[in-house]
Write an enzyme that holds these catalytic residues in place. Structure first.
Site, PDB file in Angstrom:
ATOM      1  N   ILE A 155       0.831  -1.199   0.000  1.00 47.77           N
ATOM      2  CA  ILE A 155       0.000   0.000   0.000  1.00 47.77           C
ATOM      3  C   ILE A 155       0.870   1.256   0.000  1.00 47.77           C
ATOM      4  CG2 ILE A 155      -1.781   1.283   1.251  1.00 47.77           C
ATOM      5  CD1 ILE A 155      -2.791  -1.413   2.319  1.00 47.77           C
ATOM      6  N   ARG A 235      -4.636   1.228  10.722  1.00 45.67           N
ATOM      7  CA  ARG A 235      -5.245   0.659  11.920  1.00 45.67           C
ATOM      8  C   ARG A 235      -5.342   1.725  12.999  1.00 45.67           C
ATOM      9  NH1 ARG A 235      -7.231  -2.528   9.418  1.00 45.67           N
ATOM     10  NH2 ARG A 235      -7.157  -4.797   9.452  1.00 45.67           N
ATOM     11  N   GLU A 264     -14.167   1.417  17.432  1.00 47.64           N
ATOM     12  CA  GLU A 264     -15.018   1.571  16.250  1.00 47.64           C
ATOM     13  C   GLU A 264     -16.396   0.981  16.537  1.00 47.64           C
ATOM     14  OE1 GLU A 264     -12.960   0.028  12.843  1.00 47.64           O
ATOM     15  OE2 GLU A 264     -11.456   1.606  12.909  1.00 47.64           O
ATOM     16  N   HIS A 282     -14.071   3.697   8.448  1.00 55.14           N
ATOM     17  CA  HIS A 282     -13.297   2.509   8.074  1.00 55.14           C
ATOM     18  C   HIS A 282     -13.664   2.038   6.656  1.00 55.14           C
ATOM     19  CE1 HIS A 282     -10.967  -1.064   9.972  1.00 55.14           C
ATOM     20  NE2 HIS A 282     -10.721  -0.979   8.691  1.00 55.14           N
ATOM     21  N   GLY A 284     -11.457   2.140   3.980  1.00 53.63           N
ATOM     22  CA  GLY A 284     -10.276   1.905   3.149  1.00 53.63           C
ATOM     23  C   GLY A 284     -10.418   0.769   2.163  1.00 53.63           C
TER      24      GLY A 284
END
Length: 528
Positions: A155, A235, A264, A282, A284
């Site tokens: 990534i 994260r 979360e 979240h 991604g």
């Protein structure tokens, strides 16, 4: 070394392709995404495999309850919702799909960089309120700015190449990726202490482990440029949320774009509602393409494991990833058998004073160290470790017991493996040598005694040391005559100091070994 996966539970939402691939390959699948923790504990004993995303928490008690579990698969990259240590000790493989959501996560990161630079969400929200606040949302160009990338893997690399197209300079740090590798995608590697003061933007792409928890905190932000901006699509917990909030309020940070949080959904509303924060729930990996990709990949990885082809994506089974080919499987069996023989001879005395050495030689065994060492340990510790031992957990138990193991390779014309066990500092070692022939494990030497014909390590074995005297064998056979076991074969080694090591295959294990004590000086039994 293939896995018999009859039933797989999918406890989080995944693309339908995952179920389709598993079922096409003869695996029964139940998909239930609404299980409570108690229901999961009740259901998991029925399954050989478990597939999750991030919602299901695969804790140690879930793993302990999964008495049939062989593989846990995460349809995604991180595995922080899985207790990998507990899985490893149980011999359960944990795997993820390391490349499935790479592009989606990279694109989201780039979007967040632009959003925090130009206040896009804030401007959008005021427009929805009927306002026209052009002056309030003065932004910054990213052109000419320096982007620091913490984590230069898949990534991080994709983020670097994309933001370079915007005219950004990319620098980075990774404890594994060296400078010469990051240079191939025009990113200068540097230590963290050198990186902080140079960064206009910092993006993190690492797992959440003890070394990365709160990696970026208030003290770090004080070392950075005054208006540095942070991006986290990796994260929650890598960036210290309280430290970030203080840095924003004290003027050390110019803004942050957060996709992940310690909790979360997040409960820290002071952070999520801060005017300099851009946040998403979240997202991604939340693209149609990424979810289809990871679902397909995790199913294909399960099938490859069932078929004994590969363990791509396994994060806690390095030995097994090198042990699935048709060429290596017989050597794994051989190493395990030799370890079992030595365990029987050495008893239950394996401890921190035990040293094990595995020496392999010959063509094709130059890379055998990892799986042969693990295979030997699986056999060697079978008397001391209750429960199932395999290539995943045997090295873990050995390390906990303080057992020292080394592997060595020697060039030679023929293939051979030798295993030496030394206990409690004694100069006397137990040593066996052998080789794999098709699917059979063959013994060629025991404690320097050589066998003219290799001995097959299978079935019920009676191993004993006795004088190298032709009268011993008839005496042993006579003593066995009154028992319910029948000798099937016999082999005797060359004498060493007048003693020979003898191996006898019996129809069934000998119930009363004491009947042979008058004739032998060392007596061991095992079933392989």
């Amino acid at each position: 070394m293939a896995f018999n996966l009859k039933r797989v539970l999918i406890s989080d939402e995944v693309a339908p392709k995952c179920v389709e691939i598993l079922q096409t390959n003869g695996i029964e699948v139940l998909k239930n995404t609404k299980l409570t923790k108690e229901q999961l504990l009740s259901e998991i004993p029925k399954y050989d495999g478990l597939i999750v995303r991030s919602a299901t928490k695969v804790t140690s008690d879930v793993i302990e309850a999964g008495t049939r579990l062989k593989i846990i698969g995460r349809a995604g990259t991180g595995v922080d919702n899985i207790d990998c240590n507990a899985a490893t000790k149980r011999g359960v493989i944990v795997m993820n799909t390391p490349g499935g959501n790479t592009l989606s996560a990279a694109e989201h990161t780039c979007s967040m960089i632009m959003a925090v630079s130009r206040h896009i969400p804030q401007g959008h929200e005021t427009m929805r309120q009927g306002k026209w606040d052009r002056k309030k949302f003065m932004g910054n160009e990213v052109y000419g700015k320096t982007l620091a990338i913490i984590g230069l893997g898949r990534i991080g690399k994709e983020v670097a190449t994309r933001m370079q197209a915007f005219g950004m300079t990319t620098i980075g740090y990774d404890p594994i990726i060296p400078a010469e590798v990051s240079a191939t995608f025009d990113t200068e590697w540097m230590p963290l202490d050198d990186l902080w003061p140079k960064a206009d933007y910092i993006t993190v792409h690492t797992p959440l482990i003890p070394q990365t928890r709160n990696l970026i905190n208030l003290e770090v932000l004080k070392k950075c440029k005054k208006n540095v901006r942070l991006i986290n699509v990796a994260r929650g917990g890598i960036i210290d949320e309280e430290g970030l909030l203080q840095a924003l309020e004290q003027g050390f940070c110019g803004g942050a774009a957060l996709d992940v949080f310690v909790e979360e959904p997040p409960t820290n509303t002071k952070l999520t509602q801060h005017p300099l924060i851009v946040c998403t729930p979240h997202l991604g990996a939340s693209t149609v393409e990424a979810q289809a990709r990871v679902a397909e990949e995790i199913a294909e990885q399960f099938v490859a494991g069932v078929q004994g082809k590969s363990l791509f994506g396994a994060i806690n089974a390095q030995a097994m990833t090198n042990a699935l080919s048709a060429d290596t499987k017989p050597w794994v069996q051989c190493g395990t058998a030799m370890g079992a023989v030595l365990a029987t001879m050495s008893g239950s005395g394996m401890n921190s004073n035990t040293k094990v050495k595995v020496i392999s030689q010959g063509p094709g065994l130059d890379k055998s160290g990892s799986y042969l060492g693990a295979a030997v340990l699986a056999g060697l510790l079978r008397l001391q470790c209750n429960g199932f031992l395999n290539l995943v957990n045997a090295p873990v138990f050995a390390k906990e017991m303080g057992i020292e193991i080394t592997t060595e390779y020697k060039e030679a014309a023929s293939q051979l493996v030798q295993v030496i066990v030394q206990q409690d500092g004694s100069p006397v070692c137990n040593k066996v040598s052998g080789f794999a022939s098709n699917n059979s494990s063959m013994l060629t030497e025991m404690n320097s005694g050589q066998y003219v014909q290799p001995v097959c390590l299978a079935g019920n074995l009676l191993i004993y040391q006795a004088q190298a005297n032709p009268q011993v064998m008839p005496a042993v056979a006579g003593a066995l005559a009154g028992e319910d076991c029948t000798p099937m074969s016999f082999a005797s080694s060359s004498p060493v100091n007048g003693q020979a090591w003898n191996v006898m295959h019996l129809s069934v294990p000998l119930k009363n070994p004491d009947i042979l004590k008058l004739h032998v000086t060392g007596l061991y039994q095992l079933t392989l």
